[in-house]
Each structure stands twice: as C-alpha cells, then as structure tokens.
Design a protein around this motif. Structure first.
Motif, short mmCIF file in Angstrom:
data_model
loop_
_atom_site.label_atom_id
_atom_site.label_comp_id
_atom_site.label_asym_id
_atom_site.label_seq_id
_atom_site.Cartn_x
_atom_site.Cartn_y
_atom_site.Cartn_z
N ILE A 159 -20.71 14.23 -11.97
CA ILE A 159 -20.64 13.07 -11.17
C ILE A 159 -19.80 13.42 -10.25
O ILE A 159 -19.27 12.44 -9.87
N ARG A 160 -18.56 13.44 -11.68
CA ARG A 160 -17.00 12.88 -11.31
C ARG A 160 -16.91 13.45 -9.99
O ARG A 160 -15.63 13.52 -9.29
N ILE A 161 -16.47 15.21 -9.44
CA ILE A 161 -16.48 16.02 -9.18
C ILE A 161 -17.12 15.25 -7.43
O ILE A 161 -16.56 15.13 -6.21
N ARG A 162 -18.81 14.72 -7.85
CA ARG A 162 -19.46 14.05 -6.89
C ARG A 162 -18.85 12.95 -6.41
O ARG A 162 -18.19 13.02 -4.88
N ASN A 163 -18.27 12.34 -6.65
CA ASN A 163 -17.28 10.91 -6.49
C ASN A 163 -15.33 11.81 -6.20
O ASN A 163 -15.86 10.72 -5.01
N ALA A 164 -15.54 12.85 -6.61
CA ALA A 164 -14.15 12.54 -5.58
C ALA A 164 -14.28 13.25 -4.24
O ALA A 164 -13.38 12.72 -3.25
N VAL A 165 -15.67 13.95 -3.97
CA VAL A 165 -15.96 14.42 -3.15
C VAL A 165 -16.52 13.15 -1.49
O VAL A 165 -16.29 13.60 -0.46
N LYS A 166 -16.86 13.24 -2.65
CA LYS A 166 -17.09 11.30 -1.46
C LYS A 166 -16.33 10.28 -1.01
O LYS A 166 -16.50 10.33 -0.46
N TYR A 167 -15.47 10.62 -1.80
CA TYR A 167 -13.97 9.41 -1.89
C TYR A 167 -13.14 9.57 -0.11
O TYR A 167 -13.00 9.26 0.42
N VAL A 168 -13.44 11.48 -0.33
CA VAL A 168 -12.72 12.23 0.52
C VAL A 168 -12.90 11.78 1.60
O VAL A 168 -12.86 11.77 2.61
N ARG A 169 -14.60 11.85 2.12
CA ARG A 169 -15.65 12.17 3.00
C ARG A 169 -15.43 10.72 4.07
O ARG A 169 -16.22 10.44 4.93
N SER A 170 -15.32 9.63 3.00
CA SER A 170 -15.49 8.47 3.23
C SER A 170 -14.66 7.67 4.19
O SER A 170 -15.22 6.74 4.71
N ASP A 227 -2.13 9.92 -3.76
CA ASP A 227 -2.83 8.55 -3.20
C ASP A 227 -2.75 7.22 -4.40
O ASP A 227 -3.90 7.87 -5.35
N PRO A 228 -2.22 6.80 -4.15
CA PRO A 228 -2.42 5.53 -5.84
C PRO A 228 -3.80 4.71 -5.18
O PRO A 228 -4.46 4.20 -6.44
N SER A 229 -4.61 4.43 -4.34
CA SER A 229 -5.94 4.07 -3.49
C SER A 229 -7.16 5.55 -4.24
O SER A 229 -8.81 5.15 -4.02
N TYR A 230 -6.62 6.19 -5.36
CA TYR A 230 -8.13 7.01 -5.18
C TYR A 230 -8.57 7.11 -6.55
O TYR A 230 -8.36 5.43 -7.29
N LEU A 231 -9.23 7.54 -7.09
CA LEU A 231 -10.34 7.27 -7.35
C LEU A 231 -9.68 6.13 -9.16
O LEU A 231 -8.58 6.38 -9.78
N PRO A 232 -10.73 5.44 -9.69
CA PRO A 232 -10.59 5.00 -11.10
C PRO A 232 -9.94 5.94 -11.99
O PRO A 232 -10.80 7.14 -11.93
N LYS A 233 -9.43 5.59 -13.57
CA LYS A 233 -8.78 6.58 -14.01
C LYS A 233 -10.00 7.34 -14.88
O LYS A 233 -9.64 8.70 -15.29
N ASP A 234 -10.67 6.76 -14.83
CA ASP A 234 -12.19 7.24 -15.90
C ASP A 234 -12.70 8.14 -15.32
O ASP A 234 -13.94 9.15 -15.24
N ASP A 235 -13.02 8.07 -13.71
CA ASP A 235 -13.36 9.03 -12.61
C ASP A 235 -13.35 10.35 -11.64
O ASP A 235 -13.73 10.64 -10.99
N ILE A 236 -12.26 10.55 -12.39
CA ILE A 236 -10.72 11.29 -11.77
C ILE A 236 -11.44 12.93 -12.65
O ILE A 236 -11.93 12.80 -13.34
N PRO A 237 -12.33 14.02 -11.73
CA PRO A 237 -12.41 14.72 -12.47
C PRO A 237 -11.45 15.71 -13.03
O PRO A 237 -10.11 15.49 -12.76
N THR A 238 -11.73 15.75 -14.24
CA THR A 238 -9.66 16.69 -15.04
C THR A 238 -10.15 17.57 -15.20
O THR A 238 -10.94 18.74 -14.72
N THR A 239 -9.66 18.46 -15.82
CA THR A 239 -9.42 20.58 -15.89
C THR A 239 -11.00 20.81 -16.76
O THR A 239 -10.98 21.52 -16.40
N GLU A 240 -10.80 20.15 -17.58
CA GLU A 240 -11.90 19.98 -18.76
C GLU A 240 -13.45 20.01 -17.65
O GLU A 240 -14.30 20.68 -17.88
N ASP A 241 -13.61 19.11 -16.99
CA ASP A 241 -13.91 19.09 -16.18
C ASP A 241 -14.39 20.05 -14.40
O ASP A 241 -15.67 20.91 -13.97
#
Length: 608
Positions: A209-220, A275-289
């Motif tokens: 879900i987090r990686i999908r949100n990251a891809v969606k943010y870039v494509r938006s 990018d200061p307007s990147y995803l909220p902290k809890d939605d950003i993909p981590t190394t574990e993700d």
C-alpha cells in the motif's frame, strides 16, 4: 431527492423520485437505529451488494465511482431522467453547456440498461444463460461445418458448465464426441491461477500500500513526474516501465508495479529528502517495506511466468500444464514453511484454493487429458507422472491416480481405434462391387433355409466380435509397446518439437499419433481468444464508431491472422508483394512511354 412520505408501523417512509423502480426508503429516529425495520415487501429482502447489482440492471448510476470525473457529462448517465439535473441558472459549473447540449439533442452516447432476448423474444434468465451460450456455440460450429468436438476451453463461470452440458447432449447423439464427452470440459488454467494468487493477495500488506501511494503521488502531477525523472537521470536510472499503477482485480499488475518501483528505490528516497510536500510520514515506504516488496516480487515472479506460458498461442501448451502444476505445488510447499509469517500465511491461503481447483485428490475439475499429454511426451511417459504423484501424495493414492491416468490413456486409444476402423469400413463399402460377386438374375440367388440363415447370421456375428476384439487387442498392443519403449534421453531439451516427433513416428504408432495430434492442439487458456475480442476497443472508438459488423469483423480477424503468422512466412509474402509492385511500376513506365510516343506521333502528324 425524495417524494411523498407515508407511514409504515409508525416509521417514516419516503419514495425516491429518481426512478419509480427503486425501493422505498425508510427513515427512523437515531435512538432506534438498532431495532429491526419493518419490511414493505418481506419477500424481497436482500443485502447491499445485490441491491447495487439490481440498481445497475435498471441503468441507475450513482456516485463518483460510477460517473467518472472528467470522462463523462451528466447527460450520458441519464441523470435528466432521474431528476438529478436542474437547468436553473447558476446551479453548477458548466450548466450552460449541459443545458445547450440537452435542448439541442446532440448527445452522442448514453449508458442504457440492456435486456438479452432469445430467438423467440423471451427474456433469458440467469438459469438459461448457459443454454444460450451452448446454442450460440452450436450455431457457430454448424456454420463452420464442424460436426465433431474433442474439447472446449472456457473460464470457470458456472454458466459455462451448463453450456458444456448442453453441447454434450447435442453432440452425443451424433457420435461427435470422444468417449461420450467425458473429457470435453477444459477450464482456463490462466483464469484458475489468477483466482489462486488473487485470493492470497486479497488482504494487501501495508508495504504494498505504501509503495502504491508513492507511485501514485509521482504520477498525479506532470511537475512531480518531471522532478522524479530528473532525480532518476542523476542516479543514472531509467524510469521506463517503473511507474505503472496496478489494477485491484489483477494481481499480475501489482507484481509489475512492485517490480518497476524497486528499480527506482533510490530515486524515491531522494524524492523524500528534497520534496517537502511528499507523503505523510506514516505513508512513506521504509527500508523494511522495500525489503518486503523484493520478497513479494520474487514470490510472484514464478506465477507471472507460468501465466505467460499458459497464455501462449503460438506453441503447444497442453503438455506444459502438469510440469507447471508440480512447480506451483512445490513453491507453495516451500514457502509455507518460510520464516516470513506473511508469506507463509499467503501460501496457506493459496493451498486451499489450489486444492479446490487442482488438488489431485480433492478436486474433480482437472481434466485427465492434461495428464495424458505428459504420457504422450516421449521424454517423460507414464514413469514421470508416477514419480510426481509419489512426490506429493501417499504411496497408495499415487498408485491409484497413476492407474487412472493409464486407464484414461488406454480407453482413449481404444476409442480412436474403433473410430478409425469404422471410417475404414465405410470407405470400403462405398467402393464399387468386386467382379464375380454380382447376381444377374433372380434365379441365380441361392436359396437358404431358415436354419441355414440362422447359422450364417451367427457366423457373421462371430467374425464381427472376433474382429472387434482384434481391434482392441491391436490398440492395447500399441499402447503397451509405446510405454515399454525407453524414454528419449533429452530431459532438458525444451525445444523438442512434439508434433514433428509424432509425425515422424506415425508409421510405428498409428493410433497414438492421432491421439497426440488432437491432445497437443488443446489450448489450456482462453486468454488469446479474449485478447482477440478485446482488440475491438481499438478498432471501434469514439471517432470511428460507424463501421458495420462485417467490416469490424474483417479488421479484427485480419489483424489476428497477420499477427499469428510466422515471421519467415510474412517476410516471404512481403518480398513477393514487393516483386509485384516492381512489376506494376515497370508496366506503368512502359505504358507512360507508349503514351508519350503516341502523343509525339500525333503532334508530328498535325505539324505536317
């Protein structure tokens, strides 16, 4: 919008003004929300999902999920007929355009409900849908002059079971089925594999879900996409096929999305830093993700490759089913004991679905012909099937299923031998009588007593039974001889052309070669045919929508035939076409020179 209100057992009920077929809405006090509401029509009580389907059948759209923003106007979804559009001034944006389009009557398309009728003009209910499909297939087969059926490959819809039963009933009386249609039903293997994997991915992990949100943010946004590409260029990374969004109903699109995003992991991390307007902290993909995503991709890659093999249309596919089945079972068994709790849970879910559709001892949906196809491979034969059964089953159960496959193989060869014998007999009967066996007059016909007639008939009958037994013995002898022969020592040779091998060895195995020809022609997936139908969306679009059905069919078929031809054949045809073009060009030049000479001669005559 609501209409007139009325009372039902002290409850306020309102009738929807959108559509008179819609149900009545009951309003009750918040304090009484847990009480059971009285039903106006108790026999029509249902859940919300059925209500939504019923609403769509009536052509009533609702909400932004069904009326997509930026892709349609309210008039196309019949909102006028639902009393959902007001033409008063200043009500909403673009009202003037909508009102002008409505009053001028220039709307080009509408979403409308459809009702499918049979040849007698009767409504086809769901219970008759399978018969309708069966009749349509029967009509096509009659039009193509096909009077025999070996197998029919369909997806796993229940209506297809009814359609197959209809075809068996129709063709059984015409002697047009092998073994009375016992093995006619082939279920699409790609479709079943999609169900197995989709069931495991129905509860998506938070990492996906987090990686999908990251891809969606870039494509938006085009600006964000350009920034991402600039960062990727600095990292010397290619963004091609790295930012694809997945489709919730297609697990392989989730695999493609993760596989592409992993390649740009460093770029996503740089985007997070700058990018200061990147995803909220809890939605950003981590190394574990990202590590979890790599495990997912490794796990799903095998299933994606198997799906592609099942969906092939330019090569034999029936012979690979058993091998891929064993591979999938081995992977599920391996990952079920994996340290990753998520993967082990996914594989347990997949095993349940696997047993439902492909479990050897738990499912009756697998066609034994797909096991016989391995027996017909001279590299494996029955020994390999027996070995694999012993790998995944108990010894007694493996022996039972090995015997089932062998029995199916022998029965199939017996049926083919009987058919070949009947065809040969009918051909001999159609020949002219042999000289010396014709009678010239009634007096020449020998007289036979009643007892003699009985003996003659019994003698003929005995000879027939003996010939029939000989036929079956010959078939069994050929099967035994094939199974007893040593296997070809090229187990790793993936390029063995099985059809060519059986063609070369047809003189030694006359019956089995016919069986192999038919079994290796079975498609185990409906994906190629479905993709051929899907191409209609590229032939008919909003700018080219007036083609006749015949023209559309010609375009789609021609495209499919051209794409299915081998490259060498296409090259030869192109070279031949170029030669013809050159000939026409030369003829044109000669005619042009002839006309020029004719004009010159006429001008010289006028001058004289």
């Amino acid at each position: 919008m609501v209409g007139n209100g009325f009372k039902i057992q002290d409850w306020n009920a309102l009738v929807s003004k959108r559509f008179f077929h819609l149900t009545k809405h009951i309003c009750f006090p918040h304090a009484l929300r847990d009480l059971r509401t009285p039903l106006i029509e108790a026999d029509k009580e249902t859940d919300e999902d059925n209500y939504v389907l019923w609403r769509l059948e009536k052509g009533v759209s609702q909400g932004s999920n069904e009326i997509q923003k930026g892709e349609a106007i309210p008039l196309e979804y019949n909102l006028v007929g639902l009393n959902a559009i007001s033409f008063d001034k200043g009500c909403y944006v673009w009202q003037e355009l909508v009102a002008r389009t409505h009053h001028q009557g220039v709307i080009r398309k509408r979403v409308v409900p459809l009702k499918f009728l049979n040849d007698r003009g009767e409504d086809n209910s769901k219970s008759h849908k399978g018969d309708t499909i069966g009749r349509a297939i029967e009509k096509c087969l009659e039009g193509w002059g096909i009077d025999r059926l070996f197998t029919v490959t369909v997806d796993n819809a229940s209506s297809n079971d009814v359609a197959i039963a209809y075809l068996v009933k129709k063709f059984k009386g015409r002697n047009g089925l092998v073994l009375d249609g016992e093995f006619i039903h082939i279920r699409c293997c790609a479709h079943i594999l999609n169900l197995i994997v989709s069931d495991a991915l129905k509860d998506l992990h938070v990492s996906i879900i987090r990686i999908r949100n990251a891809v969606k943010y870039v494509r938006s946004s085009p600006a964000r996409l350009q920034i991402f590409k600039d960062f990727a260029k600095e990292d010397k990374m290619s963004t091609k096929n790295c930012l694809t969004m997945d489709v919730p109903t297609r697990w392989n699109s989730t695999f493609t999305m993760l596989d592409g995003a992993i390649k740009c992991q460093k770029t996503f991390e740089r985007l997070e830093e700058h990018d200061p307007s990147y995803l909220p902290k809890d939605d950003i993909p981590t190394t574990e993700d990202w590590d979890n995503a790599k495990v997912f991709v490794k796990f799903l890659k095998t299933f994606s490759e198997v799906t592609m093999k099942f969906s092939a249309s330019m090569s034999v596919t029936s012979n690979i089913f058993f091998h891929e089945l064993c591979l999938i079972q081995e992977i599920i068994r391996e990952y079920s004991s994996y340290e990753n709790a998520l993967l082990s849970q996914m594989t347990l879910s997949m095993q349940t679905k696997f047993n439902k559709y492909w479990g050897i001892t738990t499912s009756e949906k697998t066609n034994l012909l797909l096991y016989v196809s391995v027996v017909l491979d001279p590299r494996y034969k029955l020994a390999y099937v027996n070995y694999c059964f012993n790998e995944f089953l108990e010894e007694d159960c493996a022996k039972i299923w090995t015997n089932k496959v062998e029995e199916a193989f022998r029965r199939l060869c017996d049926d083919y031998y009987m058919r070949m014998s009947k065809e040969k007999y009918s051909q001999t009967q159609s020949c002219t009588p042999i000289e010396g066996f014709g009678f010239q007059s009634q007096s020449e016909i020998p007289s036979i007593s009643s007892s003699g007639s009985y003996k003659a008939r019994a003698t003929v009958h005995d000879r027939f039974k003996q010939s029939n037994k000989t036929c079956l013995d010959d078939a069994k002898t050929e099967v035994t001889r094939y199974l007893d022969e040593a296997r070809i020592d090229c187990m790793g040779d993936e390029y063995l052309d099985l059809l060519t091998w059986w063609k070369v060895n047809a003189s030694r195995f006359k019956i089995i070669s016919q069986v192999a020809r038919d079994i290796y022609s079975i498609p185990i997936s409906t994906v190629p045919s479905e993709s051929a139908f899907s191409t209609g969306g590229r032939v008919l679009d909003s700018f080219r929508s007036s083609l006749t059905p015949q023209t559309a069919e010609a375009l789609i078929c021609a495209q499919n035939w051209i794409q299915s031809k081998p490259l060498d054949d296409m090259t030869e045809e192109i070279d031949g076409a170029e030669e013809i073009d050159e000939e026409f060009i030369n003829i044109g030049k000669e005619m042009e020179a002839a006309f020029e000479n004719l004009n010159n001669d006429s001008m010289s005559l006028e001058a004289q």
